[in-house]
Motif scaffolding. Sequence first.
Motif, PDB file in Angstrom:
ATOM      1  N   ARG A  33      30.219  41.441  43.461  1.00  0.00           N
ATOM      2  CA  ARG A  33      30.862  42.657  43.957  1.00  0.00           C
ATOM      3  C   ARG A  33      30.545  42.850  45.427  1.00  0.00           C
ATOM      4  O   ARG A  33      31.386  43.323  46.199  1.00  0.00           O
TER       5      ARG A  33
ATOM      6  N   ILE B 259      32.697  39.979  47.331  1.00  0.00           N
ATOM      7  CA  ILE B 259      34.156  39.970  47.138  1.00  0.00           C
ATOM      8  C   ILE B 259      34.744  41.361  46.956  1.00  0.00           C
ATOM      9  O   ILE B 259      35.904  41.595  47.272  1.00  0.00           O
ATOM     10  N   GLY B 260      33.975  42.282  46.422  1.00  0.00           N
ATOM     11  CA  GLY B 260      34.496  43.622  46.158  1.00  0.00           C
ATOM     12  C   GLY B 260      34.887  43.791  44.707  1.00  0.00           C
ATOM     13  O   GLY B 260      34.817  42.864  43.906  1.00  0.00           O
ATOM     14  N   ASP B 261      35.299  45.003  44.391  1.00  0.00           N
ATOM     15  CA  ASP B 261      35.628  45.312  43.001  1.00  0.00           C
ATOM     16  C   ASP B 261      36.881  44.608  42.508  1.00  0.00           C
ATOM     17  O   ASP B 261      37.013  44.290  41.334  1.00  0.00           O
ATOM     18  N   THR B 262      37.817  44.390  43.416  1.00  0.00           N
ATOM     19  CA  THR B 262      39.102  43.837  43.007  1.00  0.00           C
ATOM     20  C   THR B 262      38.965  42.351  42.707  1.00  0.00           C
ATOM     21  O   THR B 262      38.486  41.606  43.543  1.00  0.00           O
TER      22      THR B 262
ATOM     23  N   ALA C 265      39.645  38.559  42.656  1.00  0.00           N
ATOM     24  CA  ALA C 265      40.363  37.765  43.648  1.00  0.00           C
ATOM     25  C   ALA C 265      41.596  37.103  43.042  1.00  0.00           C
ATOM     26  O   ALA C 265      42.563  36.835  43.735  1.00  0.00           O
ATOM     27  N   TRP C 266      41.552  36.838  41.756  1.00  0.00           N
ATOM     28  CA  TRP C 266      42.608  36.076  41.127  1.00  0.00           C
ATOM     29  C   TRP C 266      43.328  36.919  40.109  1.00  0.00           C
ATOM     30  O   TRP C 266      42.694  37.739  39.496  1.00  0.00           O
TER      31      TRP C 266
END
Lengths: 374, 374, 374, 374
Positions: free
Chosen positions: A358, A361-364, A366-367
């Motif tokens: 997290r 890359i963050g909460d969203t 990537a794929w």
Amino acid sequence: MSFNTFGHLFRVTTFGESHGPAIGCVVDGCPPRIPLNESDIQPYLDRRRPGQSRYTTQRQEPDAVKILSGVFVDEASGVQVTTGTPIALVIDNIDQRSKDYSDIKDKYRPGHADYTYDVKYGLRDYRGGGRQSARETAMRVAAGAIARKIVPGLTVRGGLVQMGPHRIDRARWDWAEVERNPFFCPDAKLAATLGDYLDGLRKRGSSIGAVIEVVAEGVPAGLGAPIYGKLDGDLAAALMSINAVKGVEIGAGFSAAELTGEQNGDEMRMGNDGKPLFLSNNAGGILGGISTGQPVVARFAVKPTSSILNPRRTVDRYGRETEISTTGRHDPCVGIRAVPIGEAMVACVIADHYLRQRGQIGDTPAWPFPPRAR
Amino acid sequence: MSFNTFGHLFRVTTFGESHGPAIGCVVDGCPPRIPLNESDIQPYLDRRRPGQSRYTTQRQEPDAVKILSGVFVDEASGVQVTTGTPIALVIDNIDQRSKDYSDIKDKYRPGHADYTYDVKYGLRDYRGGGRQSARETAMRVAAGAIARKIVPGLTVRGGLVQMGPHRIDRARWDWAEVERNPFFCPDAKLAATLGDYLDGLRKRGSSIGAVIEVVAEGVPAGLGAPIYGKLDGDLAAALMSINAVKGVEIGAGFSAAELTGEQNGDEMRMGNDGKPLFLSNNAGGILGGISTGQPVVARFAVKPTSSILNPRRTVDRYGRETEISTTGRHDPCVGIRAVPIGEAMVACVIADHYLRQRGQIGDTPAWPFPPRAR
Amino acid sequence: MSFNTFGHLFRVTTFGESHGPAIGCVVDGCPPRIPLNESDIQPYLDRRRPGQSRYTTQRQEPDAVKILSGVFVDEASGVQVTTGTPIALVIDNIDQRSKDYSDIKDKYRPGHADYTYDVKYGLRDYRGGGRQSARETAMRVAAGAIARKIVPGLTVRGGLVQMGPHRIDRARWDWAEVERNPFFCPDAKLAATLGDYLDGLRKRGSSIGAVIEVVAEGVPAGLGAPIYGKLDGDLAAALMSINAVKGVEIGAGFSAAELTGEQNGDEMRMGNDGKPLFLSNNAGGILGGISTGQPVVARFAVKPTSSILNPRRTVDRYGRETEISTTGRHDPCVGIRAVPIGEAMVACVIADHYLRQRGQIGDTPAWPFPPRAR
Amino acid sequence: MSFNTFGHLFRVTTFGESHGPAIGCVVDGCPPRIPLNESDIQPYLDRRRPGQSRYTTQRQEPDAVKILSGVFVDEASGVQVTTGTPIALVIDNIDQRSKDYSDIKDKYRPGHADYTYDVKYGLRDYRGGGRQSARETAMRVAAGAIARKIVPGLTVRGGLVQMGPHRIDRARWDWAEVERNPFFCPDAKLAATLGDYLDGLRKRGSSIGAVIEVVAEGVPAGLGAPIYGKLDGDLAAALMSINAVKGVEIGAGFSAAELTGEQNGDEMRMGNDGKPLFLSNNAGGILGGISTGQPVVARFAVKPTSSILNPRRTVDRYGRETEISTTGRHDPCVGIRAVPIGEAMVACVIADHYLRQRGQIGDTPAWPFPPRAR
């Protein structure tokens, strides 16, 4: 992992000796606003606690955990939650029997770390094994109880899959069975025979090794990181760091050495949920050190209890050859109680990687990044 | 270990993709005044280098290492030595064939990390596997060459002990044999049969797994640290982080699960050198996470090469079901070249713990601390 | 330093809130066989403890430290010593007055971290400041007491050198004076005036800032490391991490901006002991991040106590504008009690670097490396 | 920060000496899919580069940065982006004049780290200062250029606010002016006088110190963490680690020692955007180690260049007393070029904390957590 701390963002530092005043740990980096009470932790400790069946040591300790910091009542909900600051947990050592240690304080018990602690530090707390005691693992279980609450949808379960020559039949695997027998064994039929087997070992003053399997379901795809932050690398370190563990494997593990590429590579199809579906799981849920979204499957081997009644040849710290036989409270198969410990370590590693993922890359997710249609 | 760095005091950070301009690493924390030239590193790289026999990939790269920093000529001796500052090593990528990647850039190869890199990062360098390529391991070998120079008297050697169903006969173990056959196999008789076995696999477009054993001799007693800084915990992480590794074991390893306490615990006598002598080595040289002074023995399982000619079912990054078969330069058994890599990782871990031990305890061995006579 | 842990080889992790059940810390990596009792730590805690003069908060806590782990009686000497395993220290919170927090639980006190904790974590333990309370610094002092015992010959002392507009006269510096007045001020004449000054501030419901100087003598040359492991870099982080600190400087510090190269560079001669002798110490004992062997001199600025009686404009957590004035037990100058805290942090940093230096280089000093005669 | 690496999730490891083949760094942990080309980095390097005005050293190097790894062309956009794997950057050293080092290779230059490197490591690369050279800071600037792209809306700018006795008039502060004069000075009137001042110093073979201020705008509230992961603690370490820096302060800094609580505490009102509005910024944007959302303001003092023409007394590595005067290319005020370096360090620290905050808490801001209305 370094010294007595493991984890990077979810960090656990443990302290304490078997017969000191208390053992404890500090869990740092836990996200805030997670409901947490002693009652969230205690059941896991009770599972690991000795003295619950005649197959584990008869040391009787309530192992009641106290939270010293890092929680507060959230006014909006009235529920006690984590604050994001360090959570200190402590368990007082109650059953520190005053005992005669004259036999073991100078002698090095084969299979134990008596000699290595002495050679490293120049002295050791020999009472009940001191810092080398498996009592430290209670704090891993406690930390694991917190870790389990961090990753949404995560389930981590373990079972004993081998004890000495006895292996489970995977066709009979039943998770519910694990909680029904004193061996955490998912194969009821095998479990029914282990009691007599252990009684026989105990009568002979002996002990036996075991293999434990831990399965984590609900692990999001994408956790882990190349190259030295691999999820399986951290799992290997975490499980190998448990007392008496001599081997760790992921998925097909050592049996992968006998597989061909066709047998080993997990083929993929599309699932109904729009996500890839793997047709097998030799990877154990990890490819290139990163989780695939399949269950993460780890297995570890626990050596037999080193404290046995039968006399063994050894030396003492003064360089004299001698013999030792260990009396007192000891599990004939320490592998049994390793089940909740292994679960806890897997939960801690996954929670740590969840936060690390997290962070980078963050909460969203990537794929899928590019549009499906093309 | 975290992200692309491993080690605490002896720290290695690697970078680079298979088909980028270069791969490299930074070795930080190396003690000063250790003689170091490219020629100390190159032989180890040459051992790992592909294209040396028909049993490994035919990629032809000189893999010539350059030292960019951290060394200087010592005026007193005229010898180039380390300065204690970061040693940067770089290998230019020469053989980056311009190639058609249209088949693999969207498809996920089973057993590879194609899907997991995409799901984690949202894109990946698909050329030659990018960062997941085993090419990264060249830098581990280079770092390992430096690590070997840190601990006085240390020898780290490895051998292939199993390929598919074929296992060595330990009675025939001969270290000299390891350098005489293209399989790093210490059993000459087995080695003589592996060529035909691999040719058969290659003809069928298949591949096979292997088990590697690494033995470190001359490891001082006292390295490693409870509880999460255990020597075996760090070895497990280091070896599991090698591409395609699915299992790690120390000493008796998984077979310890079948041993009794009597069989497993290594008994002790006094040696002629006034040090304890262990009568067996089921511990693999490590008790309680701390080295005993016996050889450290680690074994790891390598899965079969995932890149095989035979077509496999898979999906692409657009969610379409498809098939893939991998052509091109690939080892039928990546386990072979894992031997020098495993050695390097073991050397790095031991060097790191050697420095950590010296930091906490100092140069003087702690034991024997009390007077022998009593 | 990360989260609630600082140090690399000498590692301190603290926990606890002002009004929770206890505060504590875990000191990991301490060398073994160092004599350690509660009585080695308590005097330093007593120096920092509030309620000792009318110039510090009247909170009355004995602050009695308990050692929970990491020590054992050395049989040879009969003395309790460190074992090399984690040393856990705990102080029970006694004086948790049941108090009405209704005024401060929603309002953000200017100068405090109330708002930032809320914005970061979504909630905070507002009782006595929770984790932001300077009470945490008691554990720094405790850890510092252990750190002082690690480096042979090390002495770390501090003094208050400025309070508001009042600065010491360096010609009157007398270390003995520091322990004779309640301000830790080395200038007796200045100290004699500070009581009235503070009384005046207190009567006006106000507070004032201060500057503290810490001097470490007996620091071996060679501690610290380029580039991001510089001794002064770690000192800066350590001192800036103390509550209310807004600036840190080493040696000449900010005044170096007004110096010419001739004025600033410390010239060297040979001392009678065969070691270099610096003719001044603008460097504050550190060049290129590495200790010179001169006294290490650090200074830090402490802002005025933010809790003041005079009403201030603020907002609450519901976004309403309001006012707040802080009643209760507060030091008019928190800089006073920062003296023992600053000393402790300096001691911890030096101990950590001492172990790190020993790890990389070993016990033997590197210099003089070449023969003196040439 | 440890050894040659700084940062936790955004990690930068630098390597290289002034006169070795190259300098470089590895940036690990960078989020994927951030557009990145050499042209994003080069302009920042050009700002720091020597030889751009007669007021900085005349060493002429293009300092052309090359990206060796960690980027790939994103197919969807056709833009080169980060892949989430390590980004290696390298700058070849071009202007390594073959020079006679016989004068400085044995003599310790006052104010330089010659002696401390020798005493620590037993030898040093004396060519151009080796690892202690400010040339290393080029890689900080390069890493900073990447860091700037990570936090949405972040702007980091710096200016020279004092040189010797000359201080800016804050009423004349104009950011645009910083790029218009060779001193990065935001006060045009002061800048107009600095040229003559420096010419005078140079003629006298002298040098002078400076103070730099860096302001980061657009820092989200909530970055930083108690207690040893404070944002200001990490800023202090990062800035103090820059060559020649002797002091760091945040917000009011050392002047806070002279403020009363009323003067210092930043009062709060509600802004039109529904967020708290601070009526002053003595905190420098940080309270309790956590960002407030106000601009983060840091200041640091740079000592005068130690390499001066005027002869100084010193000793050599053989213990002989001698003199040294430094000829050659040197900035009379190294503080000038410290401006882009300070900016870079601040950007790196904020990027690291941004990722750490996202790891522990997630993308969603924690505040306002409770409903506004009550």
